[in-house]
Write a protein that holds these residues in place. Structure first.
Motif, PDB file in Angstrom:
ATOM      1  N   ASP A 118      12.579  -6.984   9.192  1.00 15.98           N
ATOM      2  CA  ASP A 118      10.889  -7.535   9.439  1.00 15.98           C
ATOM      3  C   ASP A 118      10.852  -8.513   9.958  1.00 15.98           C
ATOM      4  O   ASP A 118      11.412 -10.022   9.809  1.00 15.98           O
ATOM      5  CB  ASP A 118      11.146  -7.868   7.604  1.00 15.98           C
ATOM      6  N   ASP A 132       7.565 -15.155   5.445  1.00 16.07           N
ATOM      7  CA  ASP A 132       7.547 -15.530   3.586  1.00 16.07           C
ATOM      8  C   ASP A 132       8.867 -15.815   3.035  1.00 16.07           C
ATOM      9  O   ASP A 132       8.993 -16.275   2.588  1.00 16.07           O
ATOM     10  CB  ASP A 132       6.792 -14.137   2.973  1.00 16.07           C
ATOM     11  N   PHE A 165       8.213  -6.199  -4.778  1.00 15.52           N
ATOM     12  CA  PHE A 165       9.245  -6.263  -4.214  1.00 15.52           C
ATOM     13  C   PHE A 165       9.156  -7.812  -3.879  1.00 15.52           C
ATOM     14  O   PHE A 165      10.277  -8.835  -3.327  1.00 15.52           O
ATOM     15  CB  PHE A 165       8.738  -6.339  -2.819  1.00 15.52           C
ATOM     16  N   VAL A 169       5.701   1.653  -1.196  1.00 15.76           N
ATOM     17  CA  VAL A 169       6.033  -0.132  -1.555  1.00 15.76           C
ATOM     18  C   VAL A 169       6.593   0.122  -2.796  1.00 15.76           C
ATOM     19  O   VAL A 169       6.453   1.187  -3.695  1.00 15.76           O
ATOM     20  CB  VAL A 169       4.607  -0.653  -1.097  1.00 15.76           C
TER      21      VAL A 169
HETATM   22  C1  PBG Z   1       5.772  -9.588   3.517  1.00 12.05           C
HETATM   23  C2  PBG Z   1       6.177  -8.481   2.798  1.00 12.05           C
HETATM   24  C3  PBG Z   1       5.835  -7.809   2.191  1.00 12.05           C
HETATM   25  C4  PBG Z   1       6.402  -6.543   2.137  1.00 12.05           C
HETATM   26  C5  PBG Z   1       7.652  -6.353   2.575  1.00 12.05           C
HETATM   27  N1  PBG Z   1       7.408  -7.695   4.071  1.00 12.05           N
HETATM   28  C6  PBG Z   1       5.001  -8.163   0.233  1.00 12.05           C
HETATM   29  C7  PBG Z   1       4.158  -8.757   0.765  1.00 12.05           C
HETATM   30  O1  PBG Z   1       3.408  -8.681   2.085  1.00 12.05           O
HETATM   31  O2  PBG Z   1       3.700  -9.572  -0.325  1.00 12.05           O
HETATM   32  C8  PBG Z   1       6.171  -5.095   0.621  1.00 12.05           C
HETATM   33  C9  PBG Z   1       7.179  -4.088   0.607  1.00 12.05           C
HETATM   34  C10 PBG Z   1       7.287  -3.679  -1.769  1.00 12.05           C
HETATM   35  O3  PBG Z   1       6.291  -3.605  -1.587  1.00 12.05           O
HETATM   36  O4  PBG Z   1       7.821  -2.534  -0.812  1.00 12.05           O
HETATM   37  N2  PBG Z   1       6.405  -9.963   4.825  1.00 12.05           N
END
Ligand code: PBG
Length: 338
Positions: free
Chosen positions: A124, A128, A214, A285
């Protein structure tokens, strides 16, 4: 194709009458080849931590992740998507840990690729996990609302993506929603000689409330606090905008295109596949997973049947692949002839 006839000469139930004819007219199938398993990795060894809002999901240290990877390979799941859990000490305003070559993600990638070279490893790309404020990009210190700066963030993302590619990542997946990041990352990878590293762009990523579990899993919820991601993630009210986002990422050189979340956004999956004709992926998600788990735990839904139905629905909508916390379970269920 509109029907050219009517009842009683036409009877739709004829083909549904027996298993053989139902099988013959089945349009879509789900197989292990369609699945990508998202995993949460921690520092240390022999560590596993449950994620309370995601029953069945654990954050694990690299040694334990290798066992998970072994299972994925045995089940024929093509790839893992890595999400790091960074301790408070590693989180800063500028997210410098995101491109530390000795950081958790590069070490995990190296360990996975050394042991399972045939297993796809997706990382990824977003800040964050590494920011003290929990945003995906760098915030403008002069802005009282903490605006996430686009162009400054691109430089950080390019460094992060290059660091992952140097560690051996097969696919880098920018999930940050900055403008121009795919092009900037592609240029950085190419300049570094990583012409084969694929880019999976989270092109149509919505500002969704379904990401809650998440954020608990990676421990960014507390950092984000009452903050939100509305100035960069997409408005759930929009559909045409998703098509423009994917079209831009095609032009910038992405190889694969993601719609996220999944089930509430099947119309977007359908439009992307049909209108743009590109490899299309969907992310079931954390909140979607948590809903199924909660209903199943109460005995309100048949978990296996509902999870497999939801995954098949992604295929029917047009997805070429699905990121899902159910990947290993689904592969196991299918192997057992569910
Ligand atoms: C952040 C990211 C998020 C998820 C994957 N990468 C959450 C967000 O944007 O705050 C969410 C994945 C999930 O809810 O399973 N880069």
């Amino acid at each position: 194709m509109r029907p050219t006839g009517a009842f009683p000469s036409i009877r739709m139930r004829r083909m549904r009458r027996d298993d053989f004819s139902r099988r013959l007219m089945r349009e879509h199938v789900l197989t292990a080849d369609d699945l990508i398993y998202p995993v949460f990795v921690l520092d240390g060894s022999a560590r596993s931590e449950a994620v309370p809002s995601m029953p069945g999901v654990e954050r694990v240290s690299i040694d334990r992740l290798l066992k998970v990877a072994e299972e994925a390979v045995a089940l024929g799941v093509p790839a893992l998507a890595l999400f790091p859990v960074i301790d408070a000490a590693g989180k800063t305003e500028g997210a410098e840990e995101a491109w530390n070559p000795d950081g958790l993600v590069p070490r995990t990638v190296q360990a996975l690729k050394a042991r399972f070279p045939e297993l796809g490893v997706i990382t990824d790309v977003a800040l964050d996990p590494y920011t003290s404020h929990g945003q995906d990009g760098l915030i403008d210190p002069a802005d009282p609302r903490g605006y996430v700066m686009n162009d400054e963030t691109l430089e950080a993302l390019a460094k992060q993506a290059l660091c992952h590619a140097q560690a051996g990542a097969d696919v880098v997946a920018p999930s940050d929603m900055m403008d121009g990041r795919v092009g900037r990352i592609r240029a950085e990878l190419d300049a570094g000689g990583h012409i084969h590293t694929r880019i999976l762009a989270y092109s149509a990523k919505y500002a969704s409330s379904f990401y809650g579990p998440f954020r608990d899993a990676v421990g960014s919820a507390g950092n984000l606090g009452k903050g939100n991601k509305y100035t960069y993630q997409m408005d759930p009210a929009n559909s045409d905008e998703a098509i423009r986002e994917v079209a831009l990422d095609i032009a910038e050189g992405a190889d694969m295109f993601m719609v996220k979340p999944g089930m509430p956004y099947l119309d977007i999956v359908r439009r992307v596949k049909q209108e743009l004709e590109v490899p299309t992926y969907v992310y079931q998600v954390s909140g979607e997973y948590a809903m199924l788990k909660a209903a199943a735990a109460n005995g309100w839904l048949d978990e296996k049947a509902c999870a497999l139905e939801a995954l098949l629905a992604f295929k029917r909508a047009g997805a070429d692949g699905i990121l899902t916390y159910y990947a290993l379970d689904a592969a196991r269920w299918m192997k057992a002839g569910a």
